[in-house]
Write a protein that holds these residues in place. Structure first.
Motif, short mmCIF file in Angstrom:
data_model
loop_
_atom_site.label_atom_id
_atom_site.label_comp_id
_atom_site.label_asym_id
_atom_site.label_seq_id
_atom_site.Cartn_x
_atom_site.Cartn_y
_atom_site.Cartn_z
N TYR A 23 8.61 -10.12 -39.07
CA TYR A 23 10.03 -10.04 -38.77
C TYR A 23 10.90 -10.89 -39.69
O TYR A 23 12.11 -10.74 -39.70
CB TYR A 23 10.31 -10.55 -37.34
N THR A 24 10.28 -11.83 -40.40
CA THR A 24 11.05 -12.85 -41.10
C THR A 24 10.74 -12.94 -42.60
O THR A 24 9.67 -12.56 -43.06
CB THR A 24 10.81 -14.24 -40.49
N ILE A 25 11.71 -13.49 -43.31
CA ILE A 25 11.52 -13.92 -44.70
C ILE A 25 12.06 -15.34 -44.76
O ILE A 25 13.20 -15.60 -44.38
CB ILE A 25 12.30 -13.01 -45.69
N ASP A 26 11.23 -16.25 -45.22
CA ASP A 26 11.59 -17.67 -45.27
C ASP A 26 12.10 -18.17 -43.91
O ASP A 26 13.06 -18.94 -43.84
CB ASP A 26 12.63 -17.93 -46.36
N GLY A 27 11.49 -17.69 -42.82
CA GLY A 27 11.82 -18.16 -41.49
C GLY A 27 13.06 -17.54 -40.87
O GLY A 27 13.41 -17.85 -39.74
N SER B 277 4.87 -18.42 -29.14
CA SER B 277 6.10 -19.03 -28.64
C SER B 277 7.34 -18.53 -29.38
O SER B 277 8.40 -18.32 -28.77
CB SER B 277 6.02 -20.56 -28.69
N TRP B 278 7.24 -18.30 -30.69
CA TRP B 278 8.40 -17.80 -31.44
C TRP B 278 8.81 -16.43 -30.94
O TRP B 278 9.99 -16.16 -30.69
CB TRP B 278 8.09 -17.75 -32.94
N GLU B 279 7.84 -15.53 -30.78
CA GLU B 279 8.14 -14.18 -30.29
C GLU B 279 8.75 -14.24 -28.88
O GLU B 279 9.74 -13.56 -28.61
CB GLU B 279 6.88 -13.31 -30.26
N PHE B 280 8.15 -15.02 -28.00
CA PHE B 280 8.64 -15.11 -26.63
C PHE B 280 10.09 -15.58 -26.61
O PHE B 280 10.94 -15.02 -25.91
CB PHE B 280 7.78 -16.04 -25.79
N SER B 281 10.39 -16.59 -27.38
CA SER B 281 11.75 -17.15 -27.43
C SER B 281 12.72 -16.19 -28.11
O SER B 281 13.79 -15.88 -27.58
CB SER B 281 11.72 -18.49 -28.17
#
Length: 87
Positions: free
Chosen positions: A10-14, A77-81
């Motif tokens: 889902y991300t590039i460089d966070g 945790s990142w996905e859940f949030s």
């Protein structure tokens, strides 16, 4: 090791690098048909056989142990949030 976070898809460089994230809990047909018109594409119908025949009484804590649930919560945790899932 087979259940690693999907943050990198889902991300590039966070930073989130996609415009839409579809959630199967909202119904794949609904989610797909929500974005198809944005691209001038016709809506579709998705075979819902599996959903119609899935046992409704089975919950995640019937399948995973408490320690497994804790590991999943930590790894994802990142996905859940980010995606609005409850802990």
């Amino acid at each position: 090791s087979w259940m690693k976070s999907t943050k990198d898809i889902y991300t590039i460089d966070g930073k989130i690098a996609v415009t839409d994230i579809l959630r199967h809990e909202k119904g794949l047909e609904n989610e797909i048909n929500r974005i198809l018109p944005l691209h001038n594409l016709p809506t579709i119908s998705v075979n819902t056989f599996e959903k119609a025949h899935r046992p409704k009484h089975v919950k995640y804590n019937d399948v995973f142990s408490k320690s497994q649930i804790e590991m999943i919560a930590q790894e994802w945790s990142w996905e859940f949030s980010t995606l609005g899932y409850n802990d």
